[in-house]
Design a protein around this motif. Structure first.
Motif, PDB file in Angstrom:
ATOM      1  N   ASN A  84       0.848  -1.099   0.085  1.00 51.24           N
ATOM      2  CA  ASN A  84      -0.210   0.083  -0.068  1.00 51.24           C
ATOM      3  C   ASN A  84       0.872   1.228  -0.024  1.00 51.24           C
ATOM      4  O   ASN A  84       0.439   2.143  -0.723  1.00 51.24           O
ATOM      5  CB  ASN A  84      -0.808  -0.090   1.250  1.00 51.24           C
ATOM      6  CG  ASN A  84      -2.117  -1.070   0.993  1.00 51.24           C
ATOM      7  OD1 ASN A  84      -2.772  -0.617  -0.039  1.00 51.24           O
ATOM      8  ND2 ASN A  84      -2.394  -1.992   1.492  1.00 51.24           N
ATOM      9  N   GLU A 123       1.956   1.991  -3.411  1.00 49.81           N
ATOM     10  CA  GLU A 123       1.129   2.398  -4.495  1.00 49.81           C
ATOM     11  C   GLU A 123       0.598   3.538  -4.129  1.00 49.81           C
ATOM     12  O   GLU A 123      -0.504   4.002  -4.438  1.00 49.81           O
ATOM     13  CB  GLU A 123      -0.134   1.437  -4.426  1.00 49.81           C
ATOM     14  CG  GLU A 123       0.415   0.142  -5.089  1.00 49.81           C
ATOM     15  CD  GLU A 123      -0.718  -1.303  -5.170  1.00 49.81           C
ATOM     16  OE1 GLU A 123      -1.874  -0.650  -4.798  1.00 49.81           O
ATOM     17  OE2 GLU A 123      -0.399  -2.301  -5.135  1.00 49.81           O
ATOM     18  N   ASN A 124       1.135   4.393  -2.933  1.00 51.39           N
ATOM     19  CA  ASN A 124       0.992   5.662  -2.521  1.00 51.39           C
ATOM     20  C   ASN A 124      -0.555   5.649  -1.879  1.00 51.39           C
ATOM     21  O   ASN A 124      -1.339   6.645  -1.771  1.00 51.39           O
ATOM     22  CB  ASN A 124       1.053   6.592  -3.415  1.00 51.39           C
ATOM     23  CG  ASN A 124       2.329   7.177  -3.744  1.00 51.39           C
ATOM     24  OD1 ASN A 124       3.270   7.061  -3.050  1.00 51.39           O
ATOM     25  ND2 ASN A 124       2.585   7.427  -5.045  1.00 51.39           N
ATOM     26  N   LEU A 125      -0.835   4.627  -1.084  1.00 52.29           N
ATOM     27  CA  LEU A 125      -2.335   4.255  -0.755  1.00 52.29           C
ATOM     28  C   LEU A 125      -1.856   4.401   0.962  1.00 52.29           C
ATOM     29  O   LEU A 125      -2.051   3.498   1.684  1.00 52.29           O
ATOM     30  CB  LEU A 125      -3.053   3.192  -0.854  1.00 52.29           C
ATOM     31  CG  LEU A 125      -3.267   3.024  -2.402  1.00 52.29           C
ATOM     32  CD1 LEU A 125      -3.720   1.395  -2.768  1.00 52.29           C
ATOM     33  CD2 LEU A 125      -4.520   3.989  -2.724  1.00 52.29           C
ATOM     34  N   LYS A 126      -1.527   5.524   1.315  1.00 42.92           N
ATOM     35  CA  LYS A 126      -0.861   5.932   2.855  1.00 42.92           C
ATOM     36  C   LYS A 126      -1.784   5.512   3.770  1.00 42.92           C
ATOM     37  O   LYS A 126      -1.768   4.926   4.775  1.00 42.92           O
ATOM     38  CB  LYS A 126      -0.489   7.247   2.898  1.00 42.92           C
ATOM     39  CG  LYS A 126       0.223   7.342   4.013  1.00 42.92           C
ATOM     40  CD  LYS A 126       0.742   8.873   4.431  1.00 42.92           C
ATOM     41  CE  LYS A 126       1.903   9.145   3.437  1.00 42.92           C
ATOM     42  NZ  LYS A 126       2.647  10.625   3.700  1.00 42.92           N
ATOM     43  N   ARG A 166      -4.515   3.550   3.675  1.00 41.88           N
ATOM     44  CA  ARG A 166      -4.630   1.742   3.716  1.00 41.88           C
ATOM     45  C   ARG A 166      -3.408   1.349   4.664  1.00 41.88           C
ATOM     46  O   ARG A 166      -3.838   0.428   5.432  1.00 41.88           O
ATOM     47  CB  ARG A 166      -4.668   1.377   2.458  1.00 41.88           C
ATOM     48  CG  ARG A 166      -6.211   1.202   1.825  1.00 41.88           C
ATOM     49  CD  ARG A 166      -6.247   0.209   0.645  1.00 41.88           C
ATOM     50  NE  ARG A 166      -7.365   0.194  -0.050  1.00 41.88           N
ATOM     51  CZ  ARG A 166      -7.697  -0.249  -1.301  1.00 41.88           C
ATOM     52  NH1 ARG A 166      -6.649  -0.927  -1.924  1.00 41.88           N
ATOM     53  NH2 ARG A 166      -8.881  -0.054  -1.829  1.00 41.88           N
TER      54      ARG A 166
END
Length: 121
Positions: free
Chosen positions: A30, A33-36, A38
């Motif tokens: 995560n 994928e720059n889904l901080k 999450r």
């Protein structure tokens, strides 16, 4: 403290914190994928899973080794251990969650940069 109690409370209990590592892949993926948001969610879940695993062993040791204190206080050893160790579990997990969310939230490279060369192996 007996050697058995020390083994349960310090070796086994803290070894079980390692269950938090089950979520490392989710956190790293995560973050990559720059889904901080999450990633931080999984960090908190990991902390609570590791803390619960550790707490279980402290609870067991509390029931076994602090039975006399519970009885003196007029409580069941189970309730005594649940309250005493449960309070410690909650505040330790909460403190760890706050620190790691702040740290990883501001510096995710602490998690991702150490693994930059994974694909080159």
């Amino acid at each position: 403290m007996t050697p058995t109690q020390a083994f349960i409370e310090y070796f086994i209990a803290f070894t079980f914190v390692g269950f938090s590592g089950l979520f490392a892949r989710l956190v790293k993926e995560n973050l990559k994928e720059n889904l901080k948001g999450r990633a931080l969610f999984w960090v908190v879940i990991a902390i609570f899973v590791g803390s619960i695993a550790r707490y279980f062993w402290h609870f067991v040791a509390g029931v076994i080794f602090f039975k006399s204190y519970a009885i003196e206080a007029g409580k069941s050893p189970f309730i005594f251990s649940l309250i005493t160790n449960g309070t410690t579990f909650f505040f330790t997990a909460l403190g760890c969650a706050i620190v790691l969310v702040l740290l990883i939230g501001r510096a995710p490279q602490l998690i991702t940069s150490a693994n930059r060369n994974e694909g080159n192996k």
